[in-house]
Design a protein around this motif. Sequence first.
Motif, PDB file in Angstrom:
ATOM      1  N   VAL A   1      21.748   2.367  -1.683  1.00  0.00           N
ATOM      2  CA  VAL A   1      20.537   2.804  -0.983  1.00  0.00           C
ATOM      3  C   VAL A   1      20.521   2.105   0.369  1.00  0.00           C
ATOM      4  O   VAL A   1      20.589   0.879   0.442  1.00  0.00           O
ATOM      5  CB  VAL A   1      19.255   2.443  -1.753  1.00  0.00           C
ATOM      6  N   PHE A   2      20.473   2.886   1.433  1.00  0.00           N
ATOM      7  CA  PHE A   2      20.318   2.367   2.786  1.00  0.00           C
ATOM      8  C   PHE A   2      18.999   2.898   3.335  1.00  0.00           C
ATOM      9  O   PHE A   2      18.587   4.016   3.007  1.00  0.00           O
ATOM     10  CB  PHE A   2      21.467   2.826   3.690  1.00  0.00           C
ATOM     11  N   TYR A   3      18.349   2.114   4.188  1.00  0.00           N
ATOM     12  CA  TYR A   3      17.055   2.558   4.689  1.00  0.00           C
ATOM     13  C   TYR A   3      16.756   1.972   6.056  1.00  0.00           C
ATOM     14  O   TYR A   3      17.331   0.961   6.473  1.00  0.00           O
ATOM     15  CB  TYR A   3      15.944   2.206   3.699  1.00  0.00           C
ATOM     16  N   ASP A   4      15.830   2.624   6.760  1.00  0.00           N
ATOM     17  CA  ASP A   4      15.421   2.202   8.104  1.00  0.00           C
ATOM     18  C   ASP A   4      14.602   0.917   8.046  1.00  0.00           C
ATOM     19  O   ASP A   4      13.980   0.614   7.011  1.00  0.00           O
ATOM     20  CB  ASP A   4      14.596   3.310   8.762  1.00  0.00           C
ATOM     21  N   PRO A   5      14.543   0.176   9.149  1.00  0.00           N
ATOM     22  CA  PRO A   5      13.805  -1.098   9.175  1.00  0.00           C
ATOM     23  C   PRO A   5      12.297  -0.965   8.981  1.00  0.00           C
ATOM     24  O   PRO A   5      11.616  -1.977   8.801  1.00  0.00           O
ATOM     25  CB  PRO A   5      14.108  -1.651  10.578  1.00  0.00           C
TER      26      PRO A   5
ATOM     27  N   TYR B   1       6.645   0.802   2.715  1.00  0.00           N
ATOM     28  CA  TYR B   1       6.657   1.274   4.098  1.00  0.00           C
ATOM     29  C   TYR B   1       5.775   0.369   4.943  1.00  0.00           C
ATOM     30  O   TYR B   1       4.554   0.313   4.755  1.00  0.00           O
ATOM     31  CB  TYR B   1       6.166   2.716   4.143  1.00  0.00           C
ATOM     32  N   GLU B   2       6.407  -0.371   5.879  1.00  0.00           N
ATOM     33  CA  GLU B   2       5.697  -1.329   6.724  1.00  0.00           C
ATOM     34  C   GLU B   2       6.168  -1.192   8.173  1.00  0.00           C
ATOM     35  O   GLU B   2       6.894  -2.038   8.697  1.00  0.00           O
ATOM     36  CB  GLU B   2       5.921  -2.758   6.225  1.00  0.00           C
ATOM     37  N   PRO B   3       5.767  -0.144   8.860  1.00  0.00           N
ATOM     38  CA  PRO B   3       6.286   0.104  10.214  1.00  0.00           C
ATOM     39  C   PRO B   3       5.909  -0.964  11.233  1.00  0.00           C
ATOM     40  O   PRO B   3       6.615  -1.148  12.226  1.00  0.00           O
ATOM     41  CB  PRO B   3       5.674   1.459  10.576  1.00  0.00           C
TER      42      PRO B   3
ATOM     43  N   GLU C   1      11.198  -7.012  13.060  1.00  0.00           N
ATOM     44  CA  GLU C   1      11.642  -8.260  12.444  1.00  0.00           C
ATOM     45  C   GLU C   1      12.976  -8.108  11.721  1.00  0.00           C
ATOM     46  O   GLU C   1      13.598  -9.101  11.347  1.00  0.00           O
ATOM     47  CB  GLU C   1      10.571  -8.774  11.476  1.00  0.00           C
ATOM     48  N   GLN C   2      13.394  -6.878  11.512  1.00  0.00           N
ATOM     49  CA  GLN C   2      14.676  -6.631  10.848  1.00  0.00           C
ATOM     50  C   GLN C   2      15.666  -6.071  11.868  1.00  0.00           C
ATOM     51  O   GLN C   2      15.305  -5.239  12.698  1.00  0.00           O
ATOM     52  CB  GLN C   2      14.506  -5.656   9.681  1.00  0.00           C
ATOM     53  N   LYS C   3      16.902  -6.547  11.797  1.00  0.00           N
ATOM     54  CA  LYS C   3      17.900  -6.215  12.802  1.00  0.00           C
ATOM     55  C   LYS C   3      19.077  -5.458  12.176  1.00  0.00           C
ATOM     56  O   LYS C   3      20.037  -6.060  11.695  1.00  0.00           O
ATOM     57  CB  LYS C   3      18.405  -7.492  13.485  1.00  0.00           C
TER      58      LYS C   3
ATOM     59  N   ALA D   1       0.807  -1.220   0.000  1.00  0.00           N
ATOM     60  CA  ALA D   1       0.000   0.000   0.000  1.00  0.00           C
ATOM     61  C   ALA D   1       0.840   1.270   0.000  1.00  0.00           C
ATOM     62  O   ALA D   1       0.332   2.340  -0.356  1.00  0.00           O
ATOM     63  CB  ALA D   1      -0.924   0.000   1.221  1.00  0.00           C
ATOM     64  N   ASN D   2       2.098   1.164   0.407  1.00  0.00           N
ATOM     65  CA  ASN D   2       2.959   2.354   0.492  1.00  0.00           C
ATOM     66  C   ASN D   2       4.292   2.083  -0.213  1.00  0.00           C
ATOM     67  O   ASN D   2       5.354   2.218   0.379  1.00  0.00           O
ATOM     68  CB  ASN D   2       3.188   2.728   1.947  1.00  0.00           C
TER      69      ASN D   2
END
Length: 366
Positions: free
Chosen positions: A289-293, A319-321, A326-328, A98-99
């Motif tokens: 490209v680096f991005y937040d979990p 985008y799945e906040p 689940e990501q470290k 959705a995002n």
Amino acid sequence: MKSTLIILGFIFTLFSFLPFIKSPLWWIRVLDFPRLHVAIILSAILITYVAMYGLGDTSEKTMLAIWLVAIINEIRYIFWFTPVARVEALRSEQKHPANAFTLMIANVRMVNKEHQKFKELVLKENPDMLIMNEPDEAWHESVRKEFDARFPYSIKKPLDNTYGMLFWSKFKLHDSEIRFLVEDDIPSFYTVVEMPSGKKFDLFTVHPQPPRLMQNTETREAELLIVAKQAKSTKYPSVVAGDLNDVAWSSTTKLFKKISRMLDPRVGRGFYNTYNALIPLFRYPLDHVFYDPEFRLLSLRRLNKFGSDHFPMAISLNYEPLTEDEQKPPKADHEDKEEAEELIEEGLEKGEELNHEKQENGGQKH
């Protein structure tokens, strides 16, 4: 022949171990790049030596053992960017994201004249956002009409020093800034991107100087680590993208990830080498490209070359906040934070020196 192999073995063993020295000297930091090449060449030297002369006496066995350790040292850096390693950035499991958005990165190479070929590639890929590194005003003028029509939002800073930058977006942008973090003629961009759903994220685009002949890396390290700190402290989840002029396995990039607490989608998937597109045997992953979990990966692709010395990249994220935990991502300890502060301070001091020199020499000003 035996002496030649011994000399070559010594040289490439030195290449393997020199990067342990935490120094911005260009002739040390450039050795962060060819880890795979050094491992292959040194392996060939070792195999040839053993095939021709056997294991030899104790001193020769010791020499061969050191060569083997040097090979293993190189492999341990690049191993994490092979499909054998565990992935760091997880894929989305949503059937209908959705995002989602697609970001394309391209170092167009200022002297490259294949403007039309690049435009055709962008229009074919049809990304939601596009980062162009190295555009001058000629590049800007060549793509402006088509891209302004396709992308209603943009940030623009074309320059004739190979550090120009253009950013185009279909999504609404807020609080956009052109920043000169370390050097007065090397820009980076910051903006808040609003997705069609209304969700927002921070985007940082960078293109610091690379290590090259007589050009050390203090300013590169400082710029990347300043951005890492900024990305970690912002209100929204962050994405950092661009030509970082550094390989994914270097100590600087690792420190960047720890400070920013960001994910690298290459880990466990592949090198995705983007430079040098013109020399097949010498290619490295320089465009990142680096991005937040809070984001999940949909796809990561290296696109077809178009005349530049860089391959373009395209990444699709969602985008799945709710699945963030689940990501470290890697985490900085006290020692990492101290090292980052020292590198930033050294880089800013070097940047001031370079800015002063450029002003005295009538260099480019923004």
